[in-house]
Design a protein around this motif. Sequence first.
Motif, PDB file in Angstrom:
ATOM      1  N   ASP A   1     -28.124  37.081 -18.640  1.00  0.00           N
ATOM      2  CA  ASP A   1     -26.922  37.864 -17.847  1.00  0.00           C
ATOM      3  C   ASP A   1     -27.086  38.775 -16.703  1.00  0.00           C
ATOM      4  OD1 ASP A   1     -28.553  39.563 -19.216  1.00  0.00           O
ATOM      5  OD2 ASP A   1     -27.043  41.024 -20.508  1.00  0.00           O
ATOM      6  N   ALA A   2     -28.016  38.143 -15.797  1.00  0.00           N
ATOM      7  CA  ALA A   2     -28.568  39.406 -14.680  1.00  0.00           C
ATOM      8  C   ALA A   2     -27.039  39.675 -13.211  1.00  0.00           C
ATOM      9  CB  ALA A   2     -29.858  38.529 -14.001  1.00  0.00           C
ATOM     10  N   LEU A   3     -26.503  37.690 -13.638  1.00  0.00           N
ATOM     11  CA  LEU A   3     -25.909  37.116 -12.403  1.00  0.00           C
ATOM     12  C   LEU A   3     -24.244  38.213 -12.838  1.00  0.00           C
ATOM     13  CD1 LEU A   3     -26.201  33.346 -11.787  1.00  0.00           C
ATOM     14  CD2 LEU A   3     -26.677  35.578 -10.093  1.00  0.00           C
ATOM     15  N   HIS A   4     -24.116  38.157 -14.294  1.00  0.00           N
ATOM     16  CA  HIS A   4     -23.029  38.602 -14.850  1.00  0.00           C
ATOM     17  C   HIS A   4     -23.130  40.350 -14.214  1.00  0.00           C
ATOM     18  CE1 HIS A   4     -19.665  40.431 -16.917  1.00  0.00           C
ATOM     19  NE2 HIS A   4     -20.725  41.157 -18.151  1.00  0.00           N
TER      20      HIS A   4
ATOM     21  N   ARG B   1     -17.648  43.494   2.132  1.00  0.00           N
ATOM     22  CA  ARG B   1     -18.046  42.510   3.013  1.00  0.00           C
ATOM     23  C   ARG B   1     -19.760  43.016   2.919  1.00  0.00           C
ATOM     24  NH1 ARG B   1     -21.473  44.149   7.201  1.00  0.00           N
ATOM     25  NH2 ARG B   1     -19.045  46.044   7.692  1.00  0.00           N
ATOM     26  N   MET B   2     -20.160  44.005   2.191  1.00  0.00           N
ATOM     27  CA  MET B   2     -21.196  44.649   2.150  1.00  0.00           C
ATOM     28  C   MET B   2     -21.764  44.656   0.545  1.00  0.00           C
ATOM     29  SD  MET B   2     -21.452  48.314   3.720  1.00  0.00           S
ATOM     30  CE  MET B   2     -20.217  49.176   3.247  1.00  0.00           C
ATOM     31  N   LYS B   3     -20.752  44.400   0.144  1.00  0.00           N
ATOM     32  CA  LYS B   3     -20.826  43.757  -1.560  1.00  0.00           C
ATOM     33  C   LYS B   3     -21.272  42.332  -1.558  1.00  0.00           C
ATOM     34  CE  LYS B   3     -19.502  41.970  -5.383  1.00  0.00           C
ATOM     35  NZ  LYS B   3     -17.569  40.702  -5.778  1.00  0.00           N
ATOM     36  N   ARG B   4     -20.814  41.339  -0.772  1.00  0.00           N
ATOM     37  CA  ARG B   4     -20.987  40.313  -0.782  1.00  0.00           C
ATOM     38  C   ARG B   4     -22.012  39.847  -0.287  1.00  0.00           C
ATOM     39  NH1 ARG B   4     -15.434  39.060   0.855  1.00  0.00           N
ATOM     40  NH2 ARG B   4     -16.619  39.756   3.381  1.00  0.00           N
ATOM     41  N   GLN B   5     -22.755  40.601   0.765  1.00  0.00           N
ATOM     42  CA  GLN B   5     -23.531  40.372   1.907  1.00  0.00           C
ATOM     43  C   GLN B   5     -25.116  41.079  -0.008  1.00  0.00           C
ATOM     44  OE1 GLN B   5     -23.515  43.213   4.672  1.00  0.00           O
ATOM     45  NE2 GLN B   5     -22.938  41.649   6.434  1.00  0.00           N
ATOM     46  N   PHE B   6     -25.146  42.084  -0.512  1.00  0.00           N
ATOM     47  CA  PHE B   6     -25.940  42.945  -1.354  1.00  0.00           C
ATOM     48  C   PHE B   6     -25.630  41.456  -2.367  1.00  0.00           C
ATOM     49  CE2 PHE B   6     -26.751  44.917  -4.706  1.00  0.00           C
ATOM     50  CZ  PHE B   6     -27.979  45.376  -5.408  1.00  0.00           C
ATOM     51  N   VAL B   7     -24.897  41.338  -2.954  1.00  0.00           N
ATOM     52  CA  VAL B   7     -24.920  40.382  -3.931  1.00  0.00           C
ATOM     53  C   VAL B   7     -25.305  38.527  -3.517  1.00  0.00           C
ATOM     54  CG1 VAL B   7     -23.486  38.606  -5.764  1.00  0.00           C
ATOM     55  CG2 VAL B   7     -23.311  41.259  -5.750  1.00  0.00           C
ATOM     56  N   THR B   8     -25.695  38.500  -2.189  1.00  0.00           N
ATOM     57  CA  THR B   8     -26.189  36.961  -2.002  1.00  0.00           C
ATOM     58  C   THR B   8     -27.353  36.947  -2.146  1.00  0.00           C
ATOM     59  OG1 THR B   8     -23.911  36.333  -0.427  1.00  0.00           O
ATOM     60  CG2 THR B   8     -26.271  35.379   0.263  1.00  0.00           C
ATOM     61  N   VAL B   9     -27.539  38.297  -0.785  1.00  0.00           N
ATOM     62  CA  VAL B   9     -29.604  38.284  -1.293  1.00  0.00           C
ATOM     63  C   VAL B   9     -30.035  38.272  -2.948  1.00  0.00           C
ATOM     64  CG1 VAL B   9     -31.333  39.975  -0.701  1.00  0.00           C
ATOM     65  CG2 VAL B   9     -29.309  39.685   0.788  1.00  0.00           C
ATOM     66  N   HIS B  10     -29.256  38.995  -4.112  1.00  0.00           N
ATOM     67  CA  HIS B  10     -30.041  39.180  -4.630  1.00  0.00           C
ATOM     68  C   HIS B  10     -29.857  38.417  -5.592  1.00  0.00           C
ATOM     69  CE1 HIS B  10     -29.964  43.305  -3.691  1.00  0.00           C
ATOM     70  NE2 HIS B  10     -31.090  43.500  -4.290  1.00  0.00           N
ATOM     71  N   LYS B  11     -28.211  37.620  -5.780  1.00  0.00           N
ATOM     72  CA  LYS B  11     -28.531  36.554  -6.652  1.00  0.00           C
ATOM     73  C   LYS B  11     -29.863  35.252  -6.087  1.00  0.00           C
ATOM     74  CE  LYS B  11     -24.256  35.011  -6.724  1.00  0.00           C
ATOM     75  NZ  LYS B  11     -23.093  34.315  -6.476  1.00  0.00           N
ATOM     76  N   LYS B  12     -30.262  35.088  -4.859  1.00  0.00           N
ATOM     77  CA  LYS B  12     -30.892  34.280  -4.957  1.00  0.00           C
ATOM     78  C   LYS B  12     -32.280  34.209  -5.421  1.00  0.00           C
ATOM     79  CE  LYS B  12     -31.433  32.179  -0.460  1.00  0.00           C
ATOM     80  NZ  LYS B  12     -31.650  32.286   1.099  1.00  0.00           N
ATOM     81  N   ALA B  13     -32.693  35.502  -5.568  1.00  0.00           N
ATOM     82  CA  ALA B  13     -33.559  36.352  -6.331  1.00  0.00           C
ATOM     83  C   ALA B  13     -33.658  36.287  -8.040  1.00  0.00           C
ATOM     84  CB  ALA B  13     -34.181  37.958  -6.192  1.00  0.00           C
TER      85      ALA B  13
ATOM     86  N   THR C   1     -38.583  35.682  -8.077  1.00  0.00           N
ATOM     87  CA  THR C   1     -38.662  36.720  -7.284  1.00  0.00           C
ATOM     88  C   THR C   1     -40.637  37.056  -7.033  1.00  0.00           C
ATOM     89  OG1 THR C   1     -38.536  39.064  -6.427  1.00  0.00           O
ATOM     90  CG2 THR C   1     -38.880  38.545  -8.891  1.00  0.00           C
ATOM     91  N   VAL C   2     -40.806  37.576  -5.511  1.00  0.00           N
ATOM     92  CA  VAL C   2     -42.380  37.700  -5.601  1.00  0.00           C
ATOM     93  C   VAL C   2     -42.705  38.961  -6.062  1.00  0.00           C
ATOM     94  CG1 VAL C   2     -42.700  35.529  -3.903  1.00  0.00           C
ATOM     95  CG2 VAL C   2     -42.251  38.162  -3.439  1.00  0.00           C
ATOM     96  N   GLU C   3     -41.646  39.900  -6.509  1.00  0.00           N
ATOM     97  CA  GLU C   3     -42.384  41.514  -6.559  1.00  0.00           C
ATOM     98  C   GLU C   3     -42.922  41.335  -7.859  1.00  0.00           C
ATOM     99  OE1 GLU C   3     -38.707  43.913  -7.074  1.00  0.00           O
ATOM    100  OE2 GLU C   3     -37.647  42.950  -5.748  1.00  0.00           O
TER     101      GLU C   3
END
Length: 299
Positions: free
Chosen positions: A199-202, A255-267, A272-274
Amino acid sequence: MALITLSGYPSSGKTRRVTQLKAHLQQRLQDPSYNGPKLTVAVISDDSLNIDRNAYDDSRAEKPARGALFTAMQRQMGQDTILIVDAMNYIKGFRYQMYCAAREFKLRVCTVYVVAPPEQCKEWNAVREDGRAYKPETLDNLIMRYEEPSSMVRWDSPLITTLWSEDDLPIDQIWRAVTEGTVKPPNAGTQGVPKAPTDALHTLEHTTNAIVAAVMAEQAASGGLGGAVALSLSATLKPRMTLPYRTVTLSEMQRMKRQFVTVHKKAITLGTVEKGAVDWSEESVADKFVTYLEENMKP
């Protein structure tokens, strides 16, 4: 505990060396002066896996034979076992693969290189009466393609060489390698990647949308004065953030929300390498997004 990889030309006397090595190791493990962990000595080989010598006649048959050997090796690896792999192991890429598997299990490693001249190997192969001889053309091909181990590369080290003319093995060197050698950590490239919950994407979309709405509501209530505010997302979730002393437009927030979501959606979708567990809870996502907004909102 340890992986000992035998390597050498076909019919170079590797199995005879393995018999000697297993006897020596078992004797030392049973010696009253030994006070280390309780260990067993196991051996896997083409013969124990019923891999026919004809498998090496062509590359298509050889590949699954090596796969069977590698799978059996992985099954028997363990902290309570000294595992000896009695095979040609003549391809350096395959030895590297074995080395990486040993690191995954946090085992010590050692390579024993059994050296014999090609002429001697051909002579021994010709007189075999156990039905395990190689075809002459196959033997020639394997000798030609043999990739000699090197002490200069990490997957063959420590490298211990024994000649066909020697009566016994340098057992003291091998014993030190498997009982005192360095245990290298797993290769970062082979470690499992922590997976995000289903449920991470949601959670990501829902929480960021709620924060955008809360920021716009706070601005409308304060008249765009800015400063420290508490964003009321739910009865228990009220992250604090500092708004700039100006009016932030909805398009800027989106715009900032889309940038944040795009990066974390890829993770989320690619991993993730964390290191360690990754927290995708509403609280964690809210804290990350608030920090991101504060860093990217211009005064």
